[in-house]
Motif scaffolding. Structure first.
Motif, PDB file in Angstrom:
ATOM      1  N   ASP A 141      44.325  34.383   0.109  1.00 15.90           N
ATOM      2  CA  ASP A 141      42.901  34.134   0.301  1.00 15.90           C
ATOM      3  C   ASP A 141      42.315  35.110   1.315  1.00 15.90           C
ATOM      4  N   LEU A 142      43.067  35.397   2.386  1.00 14.81           N
ATOM      5  CA  LEU A 142      42.588  36.352   3.376  1.00 14.81           C
ATOM      6  C   LEU A 142      42.559  37.765   2.808  1.00 14.81           C
ATOM      7  N   LEU A 143      43.578  38.107   2.036  1.00 12.14           N
ATOM      8  CA  LEU A 143      43.598  39.426   1.412  1.00 12.14           C
ATOM      9  C   LEU A 143      42.416  39.567   0.459  1.00 12.14           C
ATOM     10  N   GLY A 144      42.104  38.515  -0.282  1.00  8.77           N
ATOM     11  CA  GLY A 144      40.960  38.556  -1.193  1.00  8.77           C
ATOM     12  C   GLY A 144      39.652  38.772  -0.455  1.00  8.77           C
ATOM     13  N   ILE A 145      39.476  38.082   0.647  1.00 10.11           N
ATOM     14  CA  ILE A 145      38.263  38.254   1.450  1.00 10.11           C
ATOM     15  C   ILE A 145      38.194  39.687   1.978  1.00 10.11           C
ATOM     16  N   HIS A 194      35.723  45.101   1.687  1.00  6.88           N
ATOM     17  CA  HIS A 194      35.820  46.554   1.523  1.00  6.88           C
ATOM     18  C   HIS A 194      35.159  47.009   0.226  1.00  6.88           C
ATOM     19  N   LEU A 195      35.214  46.192  -0.805  1.00 10.58           N
ATOM     20  CA  LEU A 195      34.529  46.525  -2.051  1.00 10.58           C
ATOM     21  C   LEU A 195      33.018  46.576  -1.820  1.00 10.58           C
ATOM     22  N   ALA A 196      32.487  45.640  -1.044  1.00 15.09           N
ATOM     23  CA  ALA A 196      31.054  45.667  -0.712  1.00 15.09           C
ATOM     24  C   ALA A 196      30.716  46.956   0.038  1.00 15.09           C
ATOM     25  N   GLY A 197      31.562  47.323   0.986  1.00 14.61           N
ATOM     26  CA  GLY A 197      31.348  48.568   1.717  1.00 14.61           C
ATOM     27  C   GLY A 197      31.462  49.783   0.815  1.00 14.61           C
ATOM     28  N   ALA A 198      32.419  49.753  -0.107  1.00  7.41           N
ATOM     29  CA  ALA A 198      32.591  50.865  -1.039  1.00  7.41           C
ATOM     30  C   ALA A 198      31.376  51.006  -1.947  1.00  7.41           C
ATOM     31  N   THR A 199      30.812  49.882  -2.350  1.00  9.13           N
ATOM     32  CA  THR A 199      29.609  49.900  -3.186  1.00  9.13           C
ATOM     33  C   THR A 199      28.469  50.578  -2.432  1.00  9.13           C
ATOM     34  N   ALA A 200      28.276  50.193  -1.183  1.00  9.48           N
ATOM     35  CA  ALA A 200      27.237  50.814  -0.361  1.00  9.48           C
ATOM     36  C   ALA A 200      27.535  52.297  -0.149  1.00  9.48           C
ATOM     37  N   GLY A 201      28.804  52.636   0.074  1.00  6.68           N
ATOM     38  CA  GLY A 201      29.185  54.029   0.312  1.00  6.68           C
ATOM     39  C   GLY A 201      28.921  54.923  -0.887  1.00  6.68           C
ATOM     40  N   VAL A 202      29.235  54.437  -2.081  1.00  6.07           N
ATOM     41  CA  VAL A 202      28.974  55.213  -3.301  1.00  6.07           C
ATOM     42  C   VAL A 202      27.479  55.491  -3.415  1.00  6.07           C
ATOM     43  N   LEU A 235      40.060  50.951  -5.835  1.00  2.00           N
ATOM     44  CA  LEU A 235      40.108  49.656  -5.150  1.00  2.00           C
ATOM     45  C   LEU A 235      39.982  48.517  -6.159  1.00  2.00           C
ATOM     46  N   LEU A 236      39.070  48.649  -7.104  1.00  2.00           N
ATOM     47  CA  LEU A 236      38.921  47.615  -8.138  1.00  2.00           C
ATOM     48  C   LEU A 236      40.207  47.451  -8.947  1.00  2.00           C
ATOM     49  N   GLU A 237      40.859  48.544  -9.276  1.00  2.00           N
ATOM     50  CA  GLU A 237      42.111  48.481 -10.042  1.00  2.00           C
ATOM     51  C   GLU A 237      43.208  47.817  -9.212  1.00  2.00           C
ATOM     52  N   ILE A 238      43.287  48.148  -7.952  1.00  2.00           N
ATOM     53  CA  ILE A 238      44.295  47.523  -7.076  1.00  2.00           C
ATOM     54  C   ILE A 238      44.022  46.023  -6.976  1.00  2.00           C
ATOM     55  N   PRO A 281      40.220  38.202  -7.372  1.00  2.00           N
ATOM     56  CA  PRO A 281      38.957  38.197  -8.108  1.00  2.00           C
ATOM     57  C   PRO A 281      37.846  38.901  -7.328  1.00  2.00           C
ATOM     58  N   VAL A 282      36.996  39.614  -8.059  1.00  2.00           N
ATOM     59  CA  VAL A 282      35.847  40.280  -7.455  1.00  2.00           C
ATOM     60  C   VAL A 282      34.785  39.228  -7.181  1.00  2.00           C
ATOM     61  N   ARG A 283      34.315  39.209  -5.971  1.00  2.00           N
ATOM     62  CA  ARG A 283      33.227  38.309  -5.574  1.00  2.00           C
ATOM     63  C   ARG A 283      31.926  39.085  -5.750  1.00  2.00           C
ATOM     64  N   ARG A 284      31.263  38.845  -6.866  1.00  2.00           N
ATOM     65  CA  ARG A 284      30.056  39.605  -7.224  1.00  2.00           C
ATOM     66  C   ARG A 284      28.986  39.542  -6.138  1.00  2.00           C
ATOM     67  N   TYR A 285      28.867  38.400  -5.482  1.00  2.00           N
ATOM     68  CA  TYR A 285      27.830  38.295  -4.461  1.00  2.00           C
ATOM     69  C   TYR A 285      28.060  39.296  -3.341  1.00  2.00           C
ATOM     70  N   LYS A 286      29.328  39.613  -3.038  1.00  2.00           N
ATOM     71  CA  LYS A 286      29.600  40.596  -1.995  1.00  2.00           C
ATOM     72  C   LYS A 286      29.239  42.003  -2.463  1.00  2.00           C
ATOM     73  N   VAL A 287      29.452  42.277  -3.734  1.00  2.00           N
ATOM     74  CA  VAL A 287      29.061  43.569  -4.285  1.00  2.00           C
ATOM     75  C   VAL A 287      27.537  43.702  -4.214  1.00  2.00           C
ATOM     76  N   VAL A 288      26.827  42.633  -4.556  1.00  2.00           N
ATOM     77  CA  VAL A 288      25.361  42.639  -4.488  1.00  2.00           C
ATOM     78  C   VAL A 288      24.904  42.837  -3.044  1.00  2.00           C
ATOM     79  N   VAL A 289      25.564  42.190  -2.094  1.00  2.00           N
ATOM     80  CA  VAL A 289      25.213  42.352  -0.683  1.00  2.00           C
ATOM     81  C   VAL A 289      25.406  43.813  -0.258  1.00  2.00           C
ATOM     82  N   GLY A 290      26.494  44.432  -0.685  1.00  2.00           N
ATOM     83  CA  GLY A 290      26.718  45.842  -0.367  1.00  2.00           C
ATOM     84  C   GLY A 290      25.624  46.720  -0.931  1.00  2.00           C
ATOM     85  N   HIS A 291      25.224  46.430  -2.151  1.00  2.00           N
ATOM     86  CA  HIS A 291      24.150  47.177  -2.812  1.00  2.00           C
ATOM     87  C   HIS A 291      22.839  47.002  -2.044  1.00  2.00           C
TER      88      HIS A 291
END
Length: 180
Positions: free
Chosen positions: A12-16, A21-29, A62-65, A72-82
């Motif tokens: 659970d901690l690894l998922g968080i 980091h996925l949210a940050g990666a989204t913002a970085g891209v 990162l998504l593949e890993i 599971p990808v938490r879409r809300y975090k991706v949206v927050v990064g965006h």
């Protein structure tokens, strides 16, 4: 097969952690693409364009890993990064309509911060690879090497941009402050 869960790592901690980091990666891209597209200095734009592509590839890695680790990808975090990246464009750098000469400098600093964070996640996953065969040490070493290359490039670009930004302002007369 040894999994992170059986070796004492809390999934659970690894998922968080990975979703953050996925949210940050989204913002970085998005930040890298925006800088490459909007920069008036064609040399800076040309230097950032390949970095933007690499940062997008790293996000895909990162998504593949995460998929391999069953995170599971938490879409809300991706949206927050965006949304955070979009909100970051609203900051004032002393100009309301046009881009400020400070804008590319600050954006390079934001990218450098993001790439530093990305290197950190690759380092963490590299250490966890000893416990989980779903993590490929060679892949992670390559991602970490690329992050370090990106940091060197961003440092070089930052140095050039800071000289250019402040050399241009040094040529203008200084405003005198009114005595109190």
């Amino acid at each position: 097969m040894h999994t992170l869960e059986t070796q004492g790592t809390r999934p659970d901690l690894l998922g968080i952690y990975l979703n953050d980091h996925l949210a940050g990666a989204t913002a970085g891209v998005e930040r890298a693409r925006y800088l490459a597209e909007s920069e008036q200095d064609s040399a800076l734009a040309a230097a950032v364009r390949p970095l933007a592509g690499e940062i997008a590839q790293d996000r895909a890695s990162l998504l593949e890993i995460m998929r391999r680790l069953d995170v599971p990808v938490r879409r809300y975090k991706v949206v927050v990064g965006h949304l955070a990246e979009k909100a970051g464009r609203l900051k004032s750098n002393g100009r309301l309509i046009r881009r400020s000469p400070l804008t590319p400098l600050v954006e390079l600093e934001l990218l450098r911060t993001g790439v530093t964070g990305k290197a950190a996640v690759w380092e963490v996953l590299r250490r966890l690879a000893a416990q989980d065969r779903r993590l490929d040490t060679g892949e992670l070493d390559g991602l970490l090497d690329r992050a370090h290359d990106q940091l060197r490039t961003l440092e070089r670009l930052h140095t050039q941009q800071s000289r250019q930004t402040f050399a241009a302002t040094a040529d203008r007369p200084h405003r005198q402050e009114a005595p109190e």
